[in-house]
Design an enzyme around this catalytic site. Structure first.
Site, mmCIF file in Angstrom:
data_model
loop_
_atom_site.group_PDB
_atom_site.id
_atom_site.type_symbol
_atom_site.label_atom_id
_atom_site.label_comp_id
_atom_site.label_asym_id
_atom_site.label_seq_id
_atom_site.Cartn_x
_atom_site.Cartn_y
_atom_site.Cartn_z
ATOM 1 N N GLU A 1 0.999 3.786 1.925
ATOM 2 C CA GLU A 1 1.550 4.128 3.240
ATOM 3 C C GLU A 1 2.759 3.265 3.581
ATOM 4 O O GLU A 1 3.757 3.765 4.123
ATOM 5 C CB GLU A 1 0.494 3.936 4.346
ATOM 6 C CG GLU A 1 -0.774 4.735 4.135
ATOM 7 C CD GLU A 1 -1.880 3.952 3.443
ATOM 8 O OE1 GLU A 1 -3.048 4.138 3.819
ATOM 9 O OE2 GLU A 1 -1.590 3.163 2.523
ATOM 10 N N CYS B 1 -2.161 -0.659 7.638
ATOM 11 C CA CYS B 1 -1.387 0.581 7.611
ATOM 12 C C CYS B 1 -1.568 1.384 8.899
ATOM 13 O O CYS B 1 -0.633 2.050 9.356
ATOM 14 C CB CYS B 1 -1.757 1.401 6.386
ATOM 15 S SG CYS B 1 -1.303 0.558 4.839
ATOM 16 N N HIS C 1 0.842 -1.193 0.000
ATOM 17 C CA HIS C 1 0.000 0.000 0.000
ATOM 18 C C HIS C 1 0.880 1.246 0.000
ATOM 19 O O HIS C 1 2.043 1.213 0.410
ATOM 20 C CB HIS C 1 -0.899 0.017 1.236
ATOM 21 C CG HIS C 1 -1.917 -1.067 1.232
ATOM 22 N ND1 HIS C 1 -2.903 -1.154 2.189
ATOM 23 C CD2 HIS C 1 -2.122 -2.116 0.401
ATOM 24 C CE1 HIS C 1 -3.670 -2.199 1.940
ATOM 25 N NE2 HIS C 1 -3.209 -2.808 0.857
ATOM 26 N N CYS D 1 -5.867 1.612 5.972
ATOM 27 C CA CYS D 1 -6.544 0.351 6.300
ATOM 28 C C CYS D 1 -6.046 -0.146 7.657
ATOM 29 O O CYS D 1 -5.218 0.480 8.315
ATOM 30 C CB CYS D 1 -6.267 -0.679 5.209
ATOM 31 S SG CYS D 1 -4.555 -1.274 5.198
#
Length: 166
Positions: A68, A99, A66, A96
């Site tokens: 992040e 993260c 992701h 999410c």
């Protein structure tokens, strides 16, 4: 490490958040151009960008890649540290569960994000992980910064995916 505002840093904290989020949106657009879900993230400490990332799940065939996580990994390398005290993470989408947990482990001081994520959001939408009792670290949060722009990128991306013949 790159300077955020080499010429004129904004004096107003809200203006600073907007300008940094605009950079995160540029990263999200880059993700979309690469047929990745358009999410962009920056890790900032003071006036320096420590890490920048966009989703790379498809390119790396890694469900954890992701925006992040990519930005945090770069930030750890740039800072030469396993924690990032005083750092801020800017992300175009609410982090999410994965993260959000990474923010706690990294000791990020502040999170600024754009659009909420009702399906996977770990900050306010699906779960409120940062509010769990017993955590040894707290992250300050500001959500909704350029939320309409962030949500619009995501909506357009998924509409294109659903078009017949694509």
């Amino acid at each position: 490490m790159r300077l955020l505002f080499p010429l004129h840093p904004p004096a107003d904290p809200e203006e600073r958040d907007l300008r940094i989020m605009e950079r995160a949106l540029q990263l999200a657009r880059e993700a979309a151009e690469r047929e990745e879900v358009p999410v962009g993230a920056l890790v900032v400490r003071g006036d320096e960008i420590l890490g920048a990332g966009f989703n790379q799940v498809e390119a790396l065939q890694d469900a954890t890649a992701h925006a992040e996580m990519v930005a945090l990994t770069q930030a750890f390398a740039a800072a030469g540290e396993k924690r990032l005290p005083g750092a801020e993470l800017y992300c175009t989408l609410e982090p999410c569960l994965q993260c959000t947990g990474a923010l706690i482990h990294a000791r990020v001081a502040r999170l600024v994000y754009g659009a909420p994520d009702p399906k996977f959001g770990g900050v306010e939408s699906l779960a409120r992980l940062l509010e769990l009792p017993g955590l040894n670290h707290r992250v300050a949060v500001r959500g909704g910064v350029l939320a309409a722009e962030s949500a619009g990128l995501l909506r357009a991306f998924f509409q294109d995916l659903r078009r017949p013949g694509l």
